[in-house]
Design a protein around this motif. Structure first.
Motif, PDB file in Angstrom:
ATOM      1  N   HIS A  94       0.841  -1.207   0.000  1.00  0.00           N
ATOM      2  CA  HIS A  94       0.000   0.000   0.000  1.00  0.00           C
ATOM      3  C   HIS A  94       0.871   1.250   0.000  1.00  0.00           C
ATOM      4  N   ALA A  95       1.925   1.230   0.826  1.00  0.00           N
ATOM      5  CA  ALA A  95       2.813   2.387   0.916  1.00  0.00           C
ATOM      6  C   ALA A  95       3.505   2.665  -0.415  1.00  0.00           C
ATOM      7  N   ILE A  96       3.947   1.615  -1.079  1.00  0.00           N
ATOM      8  CA  ILE A  96       4.606   1.789  -2.376  1.00  0.00           C
ATOM      9  C   ILE A  96       3.639   2.361  -3.405  1.00  0.00           C
ATOM     10  N   LYS A  97       2.423   1.832  -3.421  1.00  0.00           N
ATOM     11  CA  LYS A  97       1.427   2.335  -4.374  1.00  0.00           C
ATOM     12  C   LYS A  97       1.125   3.815  -4.134  1.00  0.00           C
ATOM     13  N   MET A  98       1.122   4.200  -2.869  1.00  0.00           N
ATOM     14  CA  MET A  98       0.798   5.582  -2.522  1.00  0.00           C
ATOM     15  C   MET A  98       1.946   6.546  -2.825  1.00  0.00           C
ATOM     16  N   THR A  99       3.169   6.043  -2.809  1.00  0.00           N
ATOM     17  CA  THR A  99       4.320   6.949  -2.893  1.00  0.00           C
ATOM     18  C   THR A  99       5.097   6.895  -4.204  1.00  0.00           C
ATOM     19  N   ILE A 100       4.890   5.885  -5.021  1.00  0.00           N
ATOM     20  CA  ILE A 100       5.786   5.681  -6.155  1.00  0.00           C
ATOM     21  C   ILE A 100       5.826   6.872  -7.110  1.00  0.00           C
ATOM     22  N   ASN A 101       4.746   7.628  -7.166  1.00  0.00           N
ATOM     23  CA  ASN A 101       4.741   8.817  -8.021  1.00  0.00           C
ATOM     24  C   ASN A 101       4.965  10.109  -7.230  1.00  0.00           C
ATOM     25  N   GLU A 102       5.224   9.952  -5.927  1.00  0.00           N
ATOM     26  CA  GLU A 102       5.367  11.128  -5.060  1.00  0.00           C
ATOM     27  C   GLU A 102       6.774  11.290  -4.498  1.00  0.00           C
ATOM     28  N   LEU A 103       7.580  10.245  -4.555  1.00  0.00           N
ATOM     29  CA  LEU A 103       8.918  10.317  -3.992  1.00  0.00           C
ATOM     30  C   LEU A 103       9.775  11.322  -4.756  1.00  0.00           C
ATOM     31  N   THR A 104      10.505  12.148  -4.018  1.00  0.00           N
ATOM     32  CA  THR A 104      11.315  13.210  -4.605  1.00  0.00           C
ATOM     33  C   THR A 104      12.792  12.823  -4.597  1.00  0.00           C
ATOM     34  N   GLU A 105      13.610  13.652  -5.208  1.00  0.00           N
ATOM     35  CA  GLU A 105      15.049  13.409  -5.199  1.00  0.00           C
ATOM     36  C   GLU A 105      15.592  13.443  -3.771  1.00  0.00           C
ATOM     37  N   ASN A 187      12.580   4.506 -10.760  1.00  0.00           N
ATOM     38  CA  ASN A 187      12.121   4.406 -12.150  1.00  0.00           C
ATOM     39  C   ASN A 187      10.599   4.336 -12.270  1.00  0.00           C
ATOM     40  N   LYS A 188       9.919   4.399 -11.117  1.00  0.00           N
ATOM     41  CA  LYS A 188       8.457   4.354 -11.063  1.00  0.00           C
ATOM     42  C   LYS A 188       7.899   3.081 -11.712  1.00  0.00           C
ATOM     43  N   GLU A 189       8.572   1.966 -11.459  1.00  0.00           N
ATOM     44  CA  GLU A 189       8.138   0.673 -11.996  1.00  0.00           C
ATOM     45  C   GLU A 189       7.370  -0.070 -10.901  1.00  0.00           C
ATOM     46  N   LEU A 190       6.074   0.174 -10.851  1.00  0.00           N
ATOM     47  CA  LEU A 190       5.246  -0.307  -9.744  1.00  0.00           C
ATOM     48  C   LEU A 190       5.238  -1.822  -9.628  1.00  0.00           C
ATOM     49  N   LYS A 191       4.959  -2.521 -10.709  1.00  0.00           N
ATOM     50  CA  LYS A 191       4.855  -3.983 -10.638  1.00  0.00           C
ATOM     51  C   LYS A 191       6.167  -4.612 -10.182  1.00  0.00           C
TER      52      LYS A 191
END
Length: 202
Positions: A94-105, A187-191
């Motif tokens: 759940h945490a990964i799904k929520m953050t994968i497009n939100e994580l910053t440098e 790399n925002k590779e969710l799967k």
């Protein structure tokens, strides 16, 4: 002797040491922890010790019983381990799904620093710090996704799982598992990130 420049840091130092002692089996199950003895050990008053014992009780590492005081909790029964793994994977997925497009440098920089500390800890054979950095890596992502509320759901599960942890992993394998997960997050590779998480959490 602990650094007493700040009460909060003293409490955290005590908490980290007691967690490590419990997780690594130095303090075995049903060992009674006495405030006075711990205060003498860490050269502090009983107040910080009392706070730490309460904190570790909430985390599931200790239990408080009437007329018995505070004792070290037992490791989870073998039949509960798959359930705890499943709960942890669900929370962290759940945490990964929520953050994968939100994580910053900046987030990636912090996670890289955690892994650098992990490698150094392996080199120094400081396995308590290895365990701490392993959990810190995952905690960072969980906290990023849901703050203290989500961490408070996740933390008792991972601490109980870590009691007398038997999984064997070489320094290279441990680092590479975490670094691979971090690469997928970057790399925002969710799967692939979710699959990597499942491989890491065993």
């Amino acid at each position: 002797m602990l650094d007493s420049t700040a009460i909060v840091s003293v409490r955290e130092q005590i908490a980290r040491q007691l967690r490590a002692d419990i997780i690594n089996g130095v303090l075995t199950e049903k060992t009674k922890l006495k405030e006075q003895e711990l205060a003498a050990r860490f050269n502090v008053s009983r107040g910080p010790v009392r706070d730490v014992l309460l904190q570790l009780t909430k985390e599931g590492l200790l239990i408080s019983k009437n007329n018995c005081g505070v004792i070290v909790n037992s490791a989870p029964k073998a039949e509960l381990q798959p359930l705890m793994v499943n709960l942890r994977v669900k929370i962290e997925s759940h945490a990964i799904k929520m953050t994968i497009n939100e994580l910053t440098e900046e987030d990636f920089s912090q996670l890289d620093k955690i892994l650098a500390t992990m490698i150094k800890a392996f080199e120094e054979e400081n396995y308590s710090l290895v365990t701490e950095t392993d959990m810190a890596f995952h905690r960072y992502i969980v906290h990023k996704a849901g703050g203290d509320d989500l961490v408070n759901l996740w933390q008792p599960v991972i601490y109980r799982m870590r009691m007398n942890y038997k999984r064997i992993s070489t320094p290279k394998e441990c680092f590479e598992e975490h670094n691979q997960l971090l690469t997928y997050l970057k790399n925002k590779e969710l799967k692939l990130a979710l699959a990597s998480l499942k491989d890491n959490v065993k």
